[in-house]
Motif scaffolding. Structure first.
Motif, short mmCIF file in Angstrom:
data_model
loop_
_atom_site.label_atom_id
_atom_site.label_comp_id
_atom_site.label_asym_id
_atom_site.label_seq_id
_atom_site.Cartn_x
_atom_site.Cartn_y
_atom_site.Cartn_z
N ALA A 1 0.82 -1.34 0.26
CA ALA A 1 -0.36 0.10 0.30
C ALA A 1 0.90 1.33 -0.54
CB ALA A 1 -0.78 0.01 1.20
N ARG A 2 1.73 1.33 0.86
CA ARG A 2 2.84 2.64 1.00
C ARG A 2 3.43 2.67 -0.38
NH1 ARG A 2 4.40 3.99 6.47
NH2 ARG A 2 5.92 4.40 6.06
N SER A 3 3.33 1.44 -0.45
CA SER A 3 4.74 1.96 -2.01
C SER A 3 3.52 2.16 -3.14
CB SER A 3 5.66 0.53 -3.03
OG SER A 3 4.47 -0.89 -2.18
N ASN A 4 3.16 1.60 -3.74
CA ASN A 4 1.50 2.15 -4.09
C ASN A 4 0.79 3.56 -4.33
OD1 ASN A 4 1.66 -0.57 -5.47
ND2 ASN A 4 -0.77 -0.65 -4.44
N ARG A 5 0.95 4.14 -2.96
CA ARG A 5 1.25 5.72 -2.83
C ARG A 5 2.30 6.52 -3.76
NH1 ARG A 5 0.31 6.54 3.49
NH2 ARG A 5 -0.17 8.92 2.71
N LEU A 6 3.48 6.20 -3.76
CA LEU A 6 4.37 6.99 -3.70
C LEU A 6 4.45 6.46 -5.18
CD1 LEU A 6 7.20 8.82 -3.89
CD2 LEU A 6 7.88 5.57 -3.30
N ALA A 7 3.90 5.62 -5.68
CA ALA A 7 4.08 4.60 -7.52
C ALA A 7 2.64 6.49 -8.15
CB ALA A 7 3.83 4.24 -8.01
N HIS A 8 1.49 6.04 -7.59
CA HIS A 8 0.44 7.34 -7.91
C HIS A 8 1.24 8.57 -7.96
CE1 HIS A 8 -2.58 5.23 -8.78
NE2 HIS A 8 -2.54 4.58 -7.81
N ALA A 9 1.87 9.30 -6.80
CA ALA A 9 2.90 10.46 -6.29
C ALA A 9 3.96 10.90 -7.97
CB ALA A 9 3.35 10.18 -5.34
N MET B 1 10.13 0.17 -9.53
CA MET B 1 9.28 -0.93 -9.78
C MET B 1 8.53 -1.29 -10.47
SD MET B 1 11.05 -5.30 -9.01
CE MET B 1 11.74 -4.18 -7.99
N LYS B 2 7.44 -1.28 -10.39
CA LYS B 2 5.68 -0.90 -10.37
C LYS B 2 5.73 -0.07 -11.81
CE LYS B 2 4.61 -2.60 -6.18
NZ LYS B 2 3.20 -2.03 -4.84
N MET B 3 6.34 1.24 -11.52
CA MET B 3 5.92 1.93 -12.86
C MET B 3 6.53 1.73 -13.89
SD MET B 3 6.63 5.53 -10.65
CE MET B 3 6.51 6.41 -11.43
N GLY B 4 7.82 0.88 -13.69
CA GLY B 4 8.80 0.82 -15.40
C GLY B 4 9.35 1.57 -15.00
N ALA B 5 9.97 2.17 -14.74
CA ALA B 5 10.77 3.18 -14.06
C ALA B 5 12.34 2.84 -13.78
CB ALA B 5 10.53 3.96 -13.40
N VAL B 6 13.10 2.89 -14.55
CA VAL B 6 14.72 2.69 -13.61
C VAL B 6 15.42 3.03 -12.63
CG1 VAL B 6 17.63 2.35 -14.80
CG2 VAL B 6 14.89 1.89 -16.05
#
Length: 473
Positions: free
Chosen positions: A80-88, A118-123
Motif C-alpha cells: 500500500a505504501r509503495s502504491n501511494r508513492l507510485a501514484h505520486a 519497479m511497479k512504474m517501469g522506471a529505472v
C-alpha cells in the motif's frame, strides 16, 4: 499474472527452498523463460502480500534500539505504501524507462521507493549517501536521471551542482521533509494518494537497475540490470543465504551498493522472509549488532569479512545466538581463525560466497555442504563457472585460472553490460564472461580465491557509510 515466466519463477523458487542437497539444487534448477514479468507487481503485490503471514520488514534505528522497540511493516502495508508513492511519482510525470537516482539510508522509505519505481517501469539508480557533488554529476551525465530522491542530509551537497544537474535533464528533486524550498517533500507528495496501483507490464529484458562500481582503480563502471537479472537472478543468492519463508534475515550493508539489493531486498523477499534492518548512526558497533541479532530473533545473517573480524573481537559467549541458523560472508576469504571462533561460539560455520555487482551469487558454500575454510565453494545453480587461461581454454583442476562464466546459455543473473562498449568487448568474449578475478579449483571442483583482496573493482561492495570505509562483499 505474467504467465510462464512468473509460474516458472515460483516453481524454481520452491525447488531451491526445498532442495534436499546442493547436488539436487544444481541438477534441477532451470532459469525461467523470458516474457512479461514485473517482480514488484506479480510477485510482491499479487503473491507475497496475499499469502505471507510474517512481516516484510522489521526496522530499527538508534532510538528504537535504545527502547528495545521496532517498527514492523507487513507485506500488505509495504504494498500500500509503495502504491501511494507510485501514484505520486506518476502524477509528476515520471514513467516507464525514466531513470531515478535514489540516495536514501536504510529506512522504510527506501523499500517503498524500490517497489514503487519497479511497479512504474522506471529505472532505479541506487547510490551511496557518501557521494560527493562531482560523483553525482558524473552519474547524472552518464545515466540521464529524470529525478533524484535523497535524504535531507544530502540536499546541500546536491544544491551545489543543482544548476548543472538541471541542464543534464534532472527535473525533480525529492527529499524526506522540506529542508529546502526548491525541493519536493516526499511525504506531501504521497499524502492522500490511493493505495491501489495497477502497475506496468514490463518485459524481462527491460532495464530496471543501474549500479556504479566502486571505481577504486578507474572511473566507476555503469552496470545495467533488467527486470529478470536481479529479481529472478537472486534466487541463487536466496539459496546461498539459507533464508526461508517466515525466517528473519539480516544483511549488514549500506544502501547504494549492490549488496543491499542482493541480500537485504531480493534474497530476503524471494524467500518470503522478514528482512531486519538496523539503521544505525555514528560508528559501527559490533556489540550493538550482536544485541540486535539476539533481541530481534534473526535466523540468517549476511555480513562482510571486515564485519566478521570486528564481531569476533567481542565476547560471543555473552550473546544468545542459538536461534541463528545460517551465517554467510562474501568478498574475500575469511581467515580460518574467524570461522573457528564463530563456530566455537555458535556451533555453525560461516559460509563464504562469491559474486559481483555485475552478477548474482555465482559461487558459494551452500546449505548442507561440507565447509573448506578459505574456500568460496562451488558454482551456484544456473551458473556454468569455468577457470580458463588468457585464451579461454579451461585449465582443469589443481591449477589457477581466470574466473569466467559460460554465456551460452546465458545465466539470467548476469548483467546486460556496461555503458562502455570497449569494456563489454573485454569481458564478454570467447563465449565467456570474464569476471577479472582469479581462483584455484581443487579435485572436488571447489573454488578458492588466490587473492585476499579481489582483483576486480567490480566486486559487490558494501559501503558501511558511518564508518567512512568500504568493504567488498
Amino acid at each position: 499474472m505474467s504467465g510462464s515466466t512468473f509460474d516458472e519463477f515460483l516453481r524454481q523458487r520452491s525447488m531451491l527452498l526445498n532442495a534436499g542437497s546442493y547436488e539436487d539444487a544444481k541438477a534441477n534448477f532451470r532459469w525461467p523463460p523470458p516474457g512479461e514479468f514485473n517482480w514488484a507487481v506479480d510477485y510482491f503485490d499479487k503473491y507475497l502480500a496475499e499469502t505471507a503471514t510474517n512481516p516484510a520488514l522489521v526496522y530499527i534505528n538508534d532510538e528504537l534500539y535504545r527502547a528495545g522497540d521496532s517498527r514492523v511493516f507487513s507485506y500488505p502495508e509495504l504494498r500500500a505504501r509503495s502504491n501511494r508513492l507510485a501514484h505520486a511519482l506518476s502524477d509528476l510525470g515520471i514513467g516507464r524507462g525514466d531513470v531515478v537516482m535514489v540516495m536514501l539510508n536504510n529506512r522504510p522509505e527506501l523499500f517503498e521507493t524500490f517497489l514503487a519505481l519497479m511497479k512504474m517501469g522506471a529505472v532505479i539508480a541506487p547510490a551511496t549517501t557518501l557521494l560527493l557533488p562531482a560523483d553525482i554529476e558524473d552519474r547524472a551525465a552518464r545515466a540521464h536521471f529524470k529525478a533524484i530522491i535523497a535524504d535531507p542530509e544530502i540536499v546541500s551537497r546536491i544544491n551545489q551542482i543543482r544548476d548543472r544537474l538541471e541542464k543534464l535533464g534532472v527535473k525533480y528533486f525529492i527529499t524526506l521533509g522540506k529542508p529546502s524550498p526548491s525541493w519536493l517533500d516526499y511525504y506531501e507528495l504521497i499524502s492522500g494518494k490511493s493505495e491501489n496501483f495497477q502497475g506496468v507490464r514490463t518485459r524481462t529484458d527491460e532495464l530496471l537497475l543501474i549500479y556504479f562500481t566502486s571505481g577504486t582503480t578507474a572511473k566507476p563502471k555503469m552496470v545495467m540490470h533488467t527486470h529478470s537479472s536481479y529479481p529472478i537472478g537472486h534466487l541463487t543468492t536466496m539459496y546461498w543465504v539459507g533464508a526461508k519463508p517466515g525466517y528473519r534475515h539480516m544483511n549488514i550493508s549500506s544502501p547504494g551498493w549492490a549488496k543491499w539489493a542482493w541480500s537485504t531486498f531480493f534474497a530476503a523477499f524471494n524467500a518470503g522472509a522478514t528482512t531486519v534492518v538496523y539503521d544505525y548512526s555514528g560508528r559501527f558497533s559490533a556489540a550493538n549488532h550482536l544485541k540486535v541479532l539476539e533481541n530481534y530473533g534473526v535466523d540468517t545473517l549476511c555480513a562482510p569479512p571486515t564485519v566478521w573480524r570486528m564481531i569476533i573481537l567481542e565476547d560471543l559467549t555473552k550473546y544468545n545466538l542459538e536461534k541463528i541458523k545460517s551465517f554467510v560472508s562474501a568478498g574475500e576469504p575469511l581467515n580460518p581463525e574467524v570461522i573457528e571462533r564463530v563456530y566455537k561460539a555458535t556451533g555453525k560455520y560461516i559460509r563464504d560466497g562469491y559474486g559481483q555487482t555485475e552478477t548474482t551469487l555465482m559461487v558459494g558454500n551452500f546449505p548442507g555442504m561440507r565447509i573448506k575454510p578459505g574456500s568460496m565453494g562451488k558454482p551456484a545453480p544456473g551458473y556454468d563457472v569455468v577457470l580458463v587461461d588468457e585464451d579461454g581454454n579451461p585449465v582443469g583442476t589443481n591449477k589457477d585460472g581466470h574466473i569466467t562464466v559460460r554465456t551460452s546459455p546465458r545465466p539470467i543473473g548476469l548483467m546486460v553490460g556496461y555503458d562502455d562498449e570497449n569494456k563489454n568487448k573485454e569481458v564478454f568474449r570467447l563465449g565467456l564472461y570474464f569476471t577479472g578475478d582469479v581462483a584455484f579449483m581443487d579435485e572436488e571442483a571447489t573454488y578458492t580465491s588466490l587473492v585476499v583482496q579481489m582483483t576486480s573493482s567490480s566486486q559487490v561492495t558494501i559501503g558501511l557509510a558511518r564508518l567512512n570505509w568500504k568493504v567488498t562483499c
